[in-house]
Design a protein around this motif. Structure first.
Motif, PDB file in Angstrom:
ATOM      1  N   GLN A  62       0.836  -1.212   0.000  1.00  0.00           N
ATOM      2  CA  GLN A  62       0.000   0.000   0.000  1.00  0.00           C
ATOM      3  C   GLN A  62       0.867   1.258   0.000  1.00  0.00           C
ATOM      4  O   GLN A  62       0.551   2.238  -0.684  1.00  0.00           O
ATOM      5  CB  GLN A  62      -0.932  -0.007   1.212  1.00  0.00           C
ATOM      6  N   GLY A  75      -4.021   9.934   1.223  1.00  0.00           N
ATOM      7  CA  GLY A  75      -4.321   8.523   1.441  1.00  0.00           C
ATOM      8  C   GLY A  75      -5.200   7.943   0.348  1.00  0.00           C
ATOM      9  O   GLY A  75      -5.797   8.671  -0.447  1.00  0.00           O
ATOM     10  N   SER A  76      -5.295   6.628   0.313  1.00  0.00           N
ATOM     11  CA  SER A  76      -6.092   5.948  -0.710  1.00  0.00           C
ATOM     12  C   SER A  76      -7.572   6.295  -0.590  1.00  0.00           C
ATOM     13  O   SER A  76      -8.322   6.200  -1.551  1.00  0.00           O
ATOM     14  CB  SER A  76      -5.873   4.434  -0.629  1.00  0.00           C
ATOM     15  N   SER A  77      -7.990   6.759   0.597  1.00  0.00           N
ATOM     16  CA  SER A  77      -9.390   7.131   0.817  1.00  0.00           C
ATOM     17  C   SER A  77      -9.695   8.532   0.283  1.00  0.00           C
ATOM     18  O   SER A  77     -10.842   8.957   0.272  1.00  0.00           O
ATOM     19  CB  SER A  77      -9.705   7.101   2.313  1.00  0.00           C
ATOM     20  N   GLY A  78      -8.637   9.267  -0.110  1.00  0.00           N
ATOM     21  CA  GLY A  78      -8.825  10.632  -0.569  1.00  0.00           C
ATOM     22  C   GLY A  78      -8.603  11.656   0.534  1.00  0.00           C
ATOM     23  O   GLY A  78      -8.608  12.851   0.294  1.00  0.00           O
ATOM     24  N   ARG A  79      -8.405  11.191   1.747  1.00  0.00           N
ATOM     25  CA  ARG A  79      -8.139  12.084   2.880  1.00  0.00           C
ATOM     26  C   ARG A  79      -6.636  12.367   2.963  1.00  0.00           C
ATOM     27  O   ARG A  79      -5.820  11.504   2.650  1.00  0.00           O
ATOM     28  CB  ARG A  79      -8.620  11.394   4.154  1.00  0.00           C
ATOM     29  N   TYR A 121      -3.287  13.188   5.191  1.00  0.00           N
ATOM     30  CA  TYR A 121      -2.748  13.005   6.527  1.00  0.00           C
ATOM     31  C   TYR A 121      -1.419  13.743   6.656  1.00  0.00           C
ATOM     32  O   TYR A 121      -0.671  13.860   5.694  1.00  0.00           O
ATOM     33  CB  TYR A 121      -2.539  11.514   6.834  1.00  0.00           C
ATOM     34  N   CYS A 141      -3.153   9.612  10.923  1.00  0.00           N
ATOM     35  CA  CYS A 141      -4.215   8.687  10.524  1.00  0.00           C
ATOM     36  C   CYS A 141      -4.682   7.804  11.685  1.00  0.00           C
ATOM     37  O   CYS A 141      -3.933   7.559  12.636  1.00  0.00           O
ATOM     38  CB  CYS A 141      -3.766   7.817   9.356  1.00  0.00           C
ATOM     39  N   HIS A 155       1.160   5.382   5.489  1.00  0.00           N
ATOM     40  CA  HIS A 155       1.466   6.764   5.108  1.00  0.00           C
ATOM     41  C   HIS A 155       2.891   7.138   5.509  1.00  0.00           C
ATOM     42  O   HIS A 155       3.636   7.727   4.726  1.00  0.00           O
ATOM     43  CB  HIS A 155       0.470   7.734   5.758  1.00  0.00           C
TER      44      HIS A 155
END
Length: 140
Positions: free
Chosen positions: A43, A69-73, A75, A86, A104
């Motif tokens: 990841q 991040g992969s979620s679009g958030r 950090y 995170c 991350h």
């Protein structure tokens, strides 16, 4: 200063030496990374490939990393003290102690090693705003 376990420091420095020569990261280093960090390694490499890591620096010399991040958030990571904002870092690294780093923070170290980090220079006030915005996001 906090330090990573010697095996991780050694692995990152070997990867940096390979990257300095312009060569791709050797397979044995990638396998070692996966052995030490499990699925977080894959990841983290994905985050590096997507150029999700940005080093933000200010005139006073302060440096923070932002990782999309992969979620679009986004950090905030502080490499100097091995910290990420995170939830996985708080839970798996700090609370349970079953991980050395989150994906991350690992992506930050890998992007340093592979020299793929984006760079952004901002004023001290802007850097403060980045950190305060992160604190506001955590509270919500």
């Amino acid at each position: 200063a906090l330090t990573l376990p010697a095996v991780v420091e050694e692995l990152l420095s070997e990867m940096a030496a390979a990257a300095r020569d312009g060569a791709p990261i050797p397979d044995e280093h990638l396998l070692s990374l996966k052995f030490v960090f499990g699925s977080s390694a894959v990841q983290a490499l994905d985050l590096v490939d997507r150029q999700s890591v940005t080093l933000i620096s200010s005139p006073s010399g302060r440096r923070v990393y932002q990782v999309l991040g992969s979620s679009g958030r986004t950090y905030v990571c502080l490499a100097s003290c091995h910290y990420c904002s995170c939830p996985a870092f708080a839970f798996s690294v700090l609370r349970k102690g079953d991980s050395l780093l989150c994906k991350h923070l690992l992506a930050v170290y890998l992007s340093q090693v592979m020299r793929t980090c984006q760079h952004l220079s901002v004023s001290d006030k802007q850097l403060t705003d980045v950190l305060l915005m992160e604190k506001t996001q955590e509270a919500s």
